[in-house]
Design a protein around this motif. Sequence first.
Motif, PDB file in Angstrom:
ATOM      1  N   SER A 179       0.812  -1.220   0.000  1.00 32.41           N
ATOM      2  CA  SER A 179       0.000   0.000   0.000  1.00 32.41           C
ATOM      3  C   SER A 179       0.840   1.263   0.000  1.00 32.41           C
ATOM      4  O   SER A 179       0.298   2.363  -0.072  1.00 32.41           O
ATOM      5  CB  SER A 179      -0.911   0.025   1.228  1.00 32.41           C
ATOM      6  OG  SER A 179      -1.659  -1.145   1.296  1.00 32.41           O
TER       7      SER A 179
ATOM      8  N   THR B  87      -1.698  -5.877  -6.022  1.00 33.09           N
ATOM      9  CA  THR B  87      -1.971  -4.443  -5.806  1.00 33.09           C
ATOM     10  C   THR B  87      -3.089  -3.893  -6.690  1.00 33.09           C
ATOM     11  O   THR B  87      -3.558  -2.779  -6.442  1.00 33.09           O
ATOM     12  CB  THR B  87      -0.717  -3.595  -6.108  1.00 33.09           C
ATOM     13  OG1 THR B  87      -0.422  -3.752  -7.499  1.00 33.09           O
ATOM     14  CG2 THR B  87       0.471  -4.023  -5.271  1.00 33.09           C
TER      15      THR B  87
ATOM     16  N   PRO C 114      -0.671   1.334  -5.222  1.00 26.56           N
ATOM     17  CA  PRO C 114      -1.477   2.491  -4.857  1.00 26.56           C
ATOM     18  C   PRO C 114      -1.155   3.688  -5.752  1.00 26.56           C
ATOM     19  O   PRO C 114       0.010   3.881  -6.100  1.00 26.56           O
ATOM     20  CB  PRO C 114      -1.043   2.766  -3.410  1.00 26.56           C
ATOM     21  CG  PRO C 114       0.355   2.247  -3.347  1.00 26.56           C
ATOM     22  CD  PRO C 114       0.434   1.083  -4.289  1.00 26.56           C
ATOM     23  N   ALA C 115      -2.172   4.411  -6.095  1.00 27.32           N
ATOM     24  CA  ALA C 115      -2.032   5.587  -6.965  1.00 27.32           C
ATOM     25  C   ALA C 115      -1.229   5.253  -8.219  1.00 27.32           C
ATOM     26  O   ALA C 115      -0.335   5.986  -8.617  1.00 27.32           O
ATOM     27  CB  ALA C 115      -1.383   6.746  -6.205  1.00 27.32           C
TER      28      ALA C 115
END
Lengths: 304, 449
Positions: A167, A252, A256-257
């Motif tokens: 994360s 994932t 993240p992003a």
Amino acid sequence: MSLATKTEERSAPGKLAWLFKGDNLFGYLMMAPAIGVLFMFFAYPLFYEVYSSFTDRTVGHAGKFIGLKNYIFLLEDPTYIKAAINTLVYVSCVQIGKFILGLGIALLLQQKLFGRGLWRALVLVPYAMPGFVAYMVWKLIYNPDVGALNIFLNQVGLIDTHIAFLSDGHYAMPAVVIATIWRGFPFWTIMFLAALQAVPKELYEAAAIDGGNAWHRFRHISLPGIRPVILIVFMLSTVSTINSFEAVWLTTGGGPADATLILPVFAYRGLVQFQIGQSAAAALSLMPVILAFVILILRKLKKD
Amino acid sequence: MKLKISAIAAVAFLAIAMTPAVTAQAATNPALQAEVKALNASGKSYTYWIGLIFSDVANQTASDNIKKWAAAKGIKVDPVMVNQNNLTANITAALTAGTMPDALDIGSGLMLQLGSKNLVNVQSVYDELGQKYGGWNKAALNFNAETYAGKGLGVPFGINGNLINRRLDILAAAKQKRTSPVTWEESLNMAIATKQPGAWGFATGNVGDAESVFGAQLKGYGGRIANDAGTKCTLDTQATRDFLALTMKAYKAGAYASDSVTSDGAWDNNKYLGGKTVFIANPGSVYTTLINGSATWEKNPTLARNTGFSALPGGPVLRVAPSDAWLRAIPKSSKYPELGKDLIRQLAKIGQAKAYYAAAIYGPVLKQYNSFSFWRVSVDPARAGLFDLATNGTSSTFPDTNNAAYAEFGSGFNLSQMVQRYLYGGKSANETIAQAQSTCQAIYDKYNK
């Protein structure tokens, strides 16, 4: 009747005569099912995808031809650019890791070890495991609360807090790369091991007589001996890693992003947004790079 | 002679006994009769895609109801369970391959995407059912609005939407109020007060759970995806910045779980069922699991007693209670549209609907369903919440215009991605909003050409 027409009429049966020579016709008939299957399951889907990439097709709407608009749209999309860069980083790191680990363990397993057969079998476990299981296990290992990695790092005193490996934008890509290397290196190991065993033993004996040490033997005998296998494995594995989807998706999802967003996941996201034309363009956008890479490797193999 | 007459009578009796429903229906609808004949002559089965939900009993009930209908019609049927999360991919493949089912359960967003080009107009069935069962509840009426682009493309059968589930025992131990939080800010402060990491158990990844909660929060702060005409994106506003500030406050306080960004659809359910969080947004599946258990979780009546249910909180500007629906639709590719309409009518019958709602996690669509006992708070607090949503909730997109562009923006998890870039990607509020605005406008422009 003109002279030209007469000539055509005369030469037409002649043109097909080769088909009826010997076993030619029988041979082609035998090949026809295989060619049909290849066309149905390879050529047709590929051409269909290429065509779709030039249309504004969405789910439920056939769309119309829009030329290069999808590709231009992608080049202007910062998310696509990020996905392309991520793909490059991901594939490079994974391939380097697989090469080092694969070759290192192959060299180790070539030595006379206790229980060598068992070790050789065990090394195949990650590769034999279904991808889904393998990556879900890695997701658990990386879990910030109950994951084995956090517990281990805490116990040995390397960290004093829990790290959310998947994360955190800084750790996510290395974490996915490590999981992918772990899953893929056995293929390299087994191929290298097979190639190493084919290198004539006399060469090593001669080198030993001439005073060559382990490094010299590796550098001047082992490495050149397995070079064609390295190139082939490198080519096959790179193509499959570029198209790798499950490693990122299961760990994932590209986050993240978008820190781990690679092109296959980007294309999939487009598909669930109903954008078939754009997704096809995204999926095909690396095709020229892959083709160039394959041609380069094949040329090197030919030279060797 | 006597024997011959008896034999003829017996054969005639058997023939009549074996085909009662077919002849009864056929007498009233020649088109339906023709379709039954054509289907049987083809030797094929009528195919229905059931959208799988978090209740095996409900899924099985839906399948059984369809099989009973087919048996009564004298046709073969193939009810196929399709994971709702995979429906887009399945439909994409089926449309390309020409293997669409004869009828299916479909979400409102995907229905809008398919549009009238791909779906049969079933407005007459919608009107007929409304008249027969005392009218449609408020949430189901949203699909009949003249301004709604998907009007007539499907018949709603279940209202869904999120309720806040909160841990009353943990909140009491942290000296927090027992009543439901009124604003998002208040719920966040309550979560922080528990000092439990990840207590604000909302997902932040690319999943529908995250997108819907972020949507409600954004609108609560006065934000909008697009203007009233549904043509121009309006994300670049102070309201969006205020909303992002709320998420950053939660992030910095550790209120989001550290793995919230790699969440999947069941992530928050599992967090709550495992006692790892204090607040989640859930459509009722968690309560059902607490009461009935599931393949992975045992019954937990204690946690059920310690759970409070309430509508989603609001922001300083607005409080929305987004309600969406699953609908039954008939693809235009089906050769048996009358059979599809007949099946929709059959599944809407009181007995069939009651058996389904008793196990499913949907609010009622028709007013005559409102009398089922399980909507009462004393019987089932989660279903009472869904009932409230069905009768009082706002449309899923309110105050935004419900159109295909809005659906595409949401299905791409663009709000979630905007938040992720801000919380995890190191982008400033201005940068991430600018990117979201640009992506959004590109989507809206495509539909407004």
